[in-house]
Write a protein that holds these residues in place. Structure first.
Motif, PDB file in Angstrom:
ATOM      1  N   SER A   1       0.816  -1.214   0.000  1.00 35.56           N
ATOM      2  CA  SER A   1       0.000   0.000   0.000  1.00 35.56           C
ATOM      3  C   SER A   1       0.849   1.263   0.000  1.00 35.56           C
ATOM      4  O   SER A   1       0.376   2.337  -0.397  1.00 35.56           O
ATOM      5  CB  SER A   1      -0.933  -0.002   1.215  1.00 35.56           C
ATOM      6  N   MET A   2       2.098   1.155   0.434  1.00 35.00           N
ATOM      7  CA  MET A   2       2.981   2.314   0.448  1.00 35.00           C
ATOM      8  C   MET A   2       3.347   2.777  -0.949  1.00 35.00           C
ATOM      9  O   MET A   2       3.813   3.909  -1.129  1.00 35.00           O
ATOM     10  CB  MET A   2       4.244   1.984   1.255  1.00 35.00           C
ATOM     11  N   ILE A   3       3.164   1.923  -1.957  1.00 44.35           N
ATOM     12  CA  ILE A   3       3.494   2.297  -3.324  1.00 44.35           C
ATOM     13  C   ILE A   3       2.241   2.339  -4.205  1.00 44.35           C
ATOM     14  O   ILE A   3       2.335   2.192  -5.426  1.00 44.35           O
ATOM     15  CB  ILE A   3       4.537   1.339  -3.939  1.00 44.35           C
ATOM     16  N   GLY A   4       1.091   2.503  -3.583  1.00 47.37           N
ATOM     17  CA  GLY A   4      -0.113   2.752  -4.347  1.00 47.37           C
ATOM     18  C   GLY A   4      -1.074   1.599  -4.488  1.00 47.37           C
ATOM     19  O   GLY A   4      -2.124   1.755  -5.120  1.00 47.37           O
ATOM     20  N   ALA A   5      -0.749   0.425  -3.940  1.00 52.13           N
ATOM     21  CA  ALA A   5      -1.678  -0.703  -4.018  1.00 52.13           C
ATOM     22  C   ALA A   5      -2.870  -0.427  -3.108  1.00 52.13           C
ATOM     23  O   ALA A   5      -2.718  -0.013  -1.964  1.00 52.13           O
ATOM     24  CB  ALA A   5      -0.980  -1.994  -3.609  1.00 52.13           C
ATOM     25  N   GLN A   6      -4.063  -0.668  -3.648  1.00 49.50           N
ATOM     26  CA  GLN A   6      -5.273  -0.425  -2.876  1.00 49.50           C
ATOM     27  C   GLN A   6      -5.629  -1.665  -2.047  1.00 49.50           C
ATOM     28  O   GLN A   6      -4.971  -2.689  -2.113  1.00 49.50           O
ATOM     29  CB  GLN A   6      -6.416  -0.048  -3.813  1.00 49.50           C
ATOM     30  N   GLY A   7      -6.695  -1.558  -1.298  1.00 56.32           N
ATOM     31  CA  GLY A   7      -7.131  -2.669  -0.466  1.00 56.32           C
ATOM     32  C   GLY A   7      -7.093  -2.296   1.005  1.00 56.32           C
ATOM     33  O   GLY A   7      -6.922  -1.127   1.381  1.00 56.32           O
ATOM     34  N   VAL A   8      -7.214  -3.306   1.849  1.00 55.44           N
ATOM     35  CA  VAL A   8      -7.225  -3.058   3.295  1.00 55.44           C
ATOM     36  C   VAL A   8      -5.875  -2.522   3.764  1.00 55.44           C
ATOM     37  O   VAL A   8      -5.809  -1.760   4.732  1.00 55.44           O
ATOM     38  CB  VAL A   8      -7.585  -4.352   4.055  1.00 55.44           C
ATOM     39  N   GLY A   9      -4.802  -2.915   3.094  1.00 55.08           N
ATOM     40  CA  GLY A   9      -3.487  -2.416   3.469  1.00 55.08           C
ATOM     41  C   GLY A   9      -3.411  -0.904   3.406  1.00 55.08           C
ATOM     42  O   GLY A   9      -2.755  -0.271   4.243  1.00 55.08           O
ATOM     43  N   ALA A  10      -4.091  -0.299   2.427  1.00 54.86           N
ATOM     44  CA  ALA A  10      -4.105   1.158   2.327  1.00 54.86           C
ATOM     45  C   ALA A  10      -4.826   1.782   3.520  1.00 54.86           C
ATOM     46  O   ALA A  10      -4.427   2.839   4.018  1.00 54.86           O
ATOM     47  CB  ALA A  10      -4.776   1.577   1.019  1.00 54.86           C
ATOM     48  N   ASP A  11      -5.886   1.114   3.997  1.00 47.26           N
ATOM     49  CA  ASP A  11      -6.588   1.614   5.187  1.00 47.26           C
ATOM     50  C   ASP A  11      -5.692   1.554   6.419  1.00 47.26           C
ATOM     51  O   ASP A  11      -5.673   2.479   7.237  1.00 47.26           O
ATOM     52  CB  ASP A  11      -7.854   0.797   5.423  1.00 47.26           C
TER      53      ASP A  11
ATOM     54  N   VAL B   1      -2.135   4.469  10.247  1.00 42.93           N
ATOM     55  CA  VAL B   1      -0.833   4.646  10.899  1.00 42.93           C
ATOM     56  C   VAL B   1      -0.340   6.076  10.716  1.00 42.93           C
ATOM     57  O   VAL B   1       0.134   6.722  11.674  1.00 42.93           O
ATOM     58  CB  VAL B   1       0.191   3.645  10.330  1.00 42.93           C
ATOM     59  N   THR B   2      -0.452   6.609   9.505  1.00 49.10           N
ATOM     60  CA  THR B   2       0.036   7.967   9.247  1.00 49.10           C
ATOM     61  C   THR B   2      -0.797   9.021   9.965  1.00 49.10           C
ATOM     62  O   THR B   2      -0.294  10.103  10.282  1.00 49.10           O
ATOM     63  CB  THR B   2       0.022   8.248   7.733  1.00 49.10           C
ATOM     64  N   GLN B   3      -2.084   8.724  10.224  1.00 45.14           N
ATOM     65  CA  GLN B   3      -2.961   9.678  10.897  1.00 45.14           C
ATOM     66  C   GLN B   3      -3.149   9.368  12.377  1.00 45.14           C
ATOM     67  O   GLN B   3      -3.928  10.048  13.060  1.00 45.14           O
ATOM     68  CB  GLN B   3      -4.329   9.685  10.204  1.00 45.14           C
ATOM     69  N   ALA B   4      -2.438   8.336  12.872  1.00 41.48           N
ATOM     70  CA  ALA B   4      -2.494   7.950  14.290  1.00 41.48           C
ATOM     71  C   ALA B   4      -3.919   7.645  14.741  1.00 41.48           C
ATOM     72  O   ALA B   4      -4.338   8.014  15.845  1.00 41.48           O
ATOM     73  CB  ALA B   4      -1.880   9.034  15.168  1.00 41.48           C
TER      74      ALA B   4
ATOM     75  N   THR C   1      -5.912   4.847  15.917  1.00 41.06           N
ATOM     76  CA  THR C   1      -5.753   3.491  16.418  1.00 41.06           C
ATOM     77  C   THR C   1      -6.980   2.634  16.141  1.00 41.06           C
ATOM     78  O   THR C   1      -6.863   1.474  15.732  1.00 41.06           O
ATOM     79  CB  THR C   1      -5.488   3.521  17.939  1.00 41.06           C
ATOM     80  N   GLY C   2      -8.163   3.174  16.367  1.00 38.28           N
ATOM     81  CA  GLY C   2      -9.379   2.399  16.165  1.00 38.28           C
ATOM     82  C   GLY C   2      -9.568   1.973  14.725  1.00 38.28           C
ATOM     83  O   GLY C   2      -9.886   0.808  14.436  1.00 38.28           O
ATOM     84  N   VAL C   3      -9.360   2.903  13.788  1.00 35.81           N
ATOM     85  CA  VAL C   3      -9.491   2.583  12.367  1.00 35.81           C
ATOM     86  C   VAL C   3      -8.442   1.552  11.961  1.00 35.81           C
ATOM     87  O   VAL C   3      -8.730   0.606  11.217  1.00 35.81           O
ATOM     88  CB  VAL C   3      -9.358   3.859  11.509  1.00 35.81           C
ATOM     89  N   GLY C   4      -7.230   1.726  12.461  1.00 34.35           N
ATOM     90  CA  GLY C   4      -6.169   0.768  12.144  1.00 34.35           C
ATOM     91  C   GLY C   4      -6.488  -0.620  12.665  1.00 34.35           C
ATOM     92  O   GLY C   4      -6.230  -1.621  11.989  1.00 34.35           O
ATOM     93  N   PHE C   5      -7.065  -0.688  13.857  1.00 33.04           N
ATOM     94  CA  PHE C   5      -7.429  -1.999  14.418  1.00 33.04           C
ATOM     95  C   PHE C   5      -8.520  -2.658  13.588  1.00 33.04           C
ATOM     96  O   PHE C   5      -8.478  -3.863  13.331  1.00 33.04           O
ATOM     97  CB  PHE C   5      -7.881  -1.836  15.868  1.00 33.04           C
ATOM     98  N   GLU C   6      -9.519  -1.894  13.176  1.00 30.63           N
ATOM     99  CA  GLU C   6     -10.602  -2.449  12.362  1.00 30.63           C
ATOM    100  C   GLU C   6     -10.071  -2.975  11.033  1.00 30.63           C
ATOM    101  O   GLU C   6     -10.412  -4.092  10.615  1.00 30.63           O
ATOM    102  CB  GLU C   6     -11.668  -1.391  12.103  1.00 30.63           C
ATOM    103  N   ALA C   7      -9.235  -2.173  10.354  1.00 31.34           N
ATOM    104  CA  ALA C   7      -8.679  -2.613   9.082  1.00 31.34           C
ATOM    105  C   ALA C   7      -7.757  -3.812   9.266  1.00 31.34           C
ATOM    106  O   ALA C   7      -7.773  -4.758   8.464  1.00 31.34           O
ATOM    107  CB  ALA C   7      -7.919  -1.459   8.422  1.00 31.34           C
ATOM    108  N   GLY C   8      -6.971  -3.789  10.322  1.00 36.93           N
ATOM    109  CA  GLY C   8      -6.112  -4.939  10.609  1.00 36.93           C
ATOM    110  C   GLY C   8      -6.907  -6.185  10.909  1.00 36.93           C
ATOM    111  O   GLY C   8      -6.507  -7.297  10.546  1.00 36.93           O
TER     112      GLY C   8
END
Length: 286
Positions: A234-244, A249-252, A254-261
């Protein structure tokens, strides 16, 4: 002696410049090949993602549950039903299907390339001696390093993510295919030779069927490693849950990151359990 060597002002070996020179040569001379690969992979991933998302989510959940029940057991089917519904409820369904398309594409490419290479290693000690150090290099090199040439050759997007996933995930398929064929009992191979079997008959009717559980274990590991690359891709433009996950992570958040993870975890467990049961079914059949 060691102090004398350390005191010498030895010139730096220009490995980085050599690598960049090779990269520049490939960009200038193999451009059409890279464009063809990019078009094929992009068409495959986008086609799979569009196909998954074209089906109503609830219907696709039922179909995946039925597949899990047919291949695995009731517990796996129940987990598939509840896990995928959770992903749908959290609002990550489309992105999860894009991630699934990326993982499936990378895994299929790895299997198509890896199994023939594993067979070649099993049939020739010389090939194995050449391929083994390359696999060691591929498995120990940090995954982020693969992104640099992938972006240089295929630009940003899902395609370099698939390429990096293939490079990172293909070694287990090659290694376990080689191992499985080499572990076929020698007396069975001698019996096949005594009955006049050709090398192809011996491979497809004896060695591959017996080695199938080991090969499937390698495929399972390849799928898991490909899935572990989705956030990095996702760091190089791939879409999907990894982008979420990456945006969280970049916006800190935690809740959104946990849901996507959690969506990644659900997908990983489903794929892992289904492929593991394929291995068990192969062993029971043998």
């Amino acid at each position: 002696m060691i102090q004398r060597l350390m005191a010498l002002d030895l010139p730096k070996i220009p490995i980085g410049k050599w690598v960049e020179a090779i990269e520049s040569w490939l960009e200038g001379n193999a451009g059409p090949v890279f464009k063809g690969i990019k078009s094929f992979i992009g068409f495959t991933v986008n086609g799979l993602a569009d196909g998954f998302n074209a089906v109503p989510p609830l219907l696709l959940i039922v179909l995946f549950t039925a597949l899990a029940f047919w291949i695995g057991r009731t517990k796996i089917a129940v987990f598939t039903l509840l896990g995928l519904y959770l992903v749908y409820n959290l609002g990550y369904w489309e992105n999860t299907m894009e991630t699934l398309a990326l993982v499936l594409t990378a895994s299929v490419i790895s299997v198509v390339i890896g199994i023939p290479l594993g067979i070649a290693c099993a049939r020739s000690d010389r090939v194995q001696k050449i391929v083994t150090p390359v696999l060691d290099f591929m498995q120990t090199m940090p995954a982020f390093v693969y992104l640099l040439p992938a972006v240089a050759f295929f630009s940003l997007g899902v395609v370099p993510g698939v390429i990096a996933s293939v490079i990172f995930g293909i070694p287990p398929t090659i290694r376990l295919t080689n191992l499985g064929i080499r572990q076929v009992p020698a007396d069975l191979v001698e019996a096949a030779d005594a009955f006049g079997s050709t090398p192809m008959q011996k491979l497809f009717k004896l060695q591959l069927p017996i080695a199938a559980p080991t090969i499937m274990a390698g495929v399972n590991q390849t799928i898991m490693l490909s899935l572990s690359m989705v956030v990095i891709a996702s760091m190089i433009g791939a879409q999907g849950v990894g982008a979420d996950v990456y945006r969280a992570v970049t916006q800190a958040k935690t809740g959104v990151g946990f849901e996507a993870g959690l969506a990644v975890v659900v997908l990983a467990i489903i794929l892992d359990r289904i492929t593991q049961n394929l291995v068990k079914n192969k062993r029971k059949g043998s």
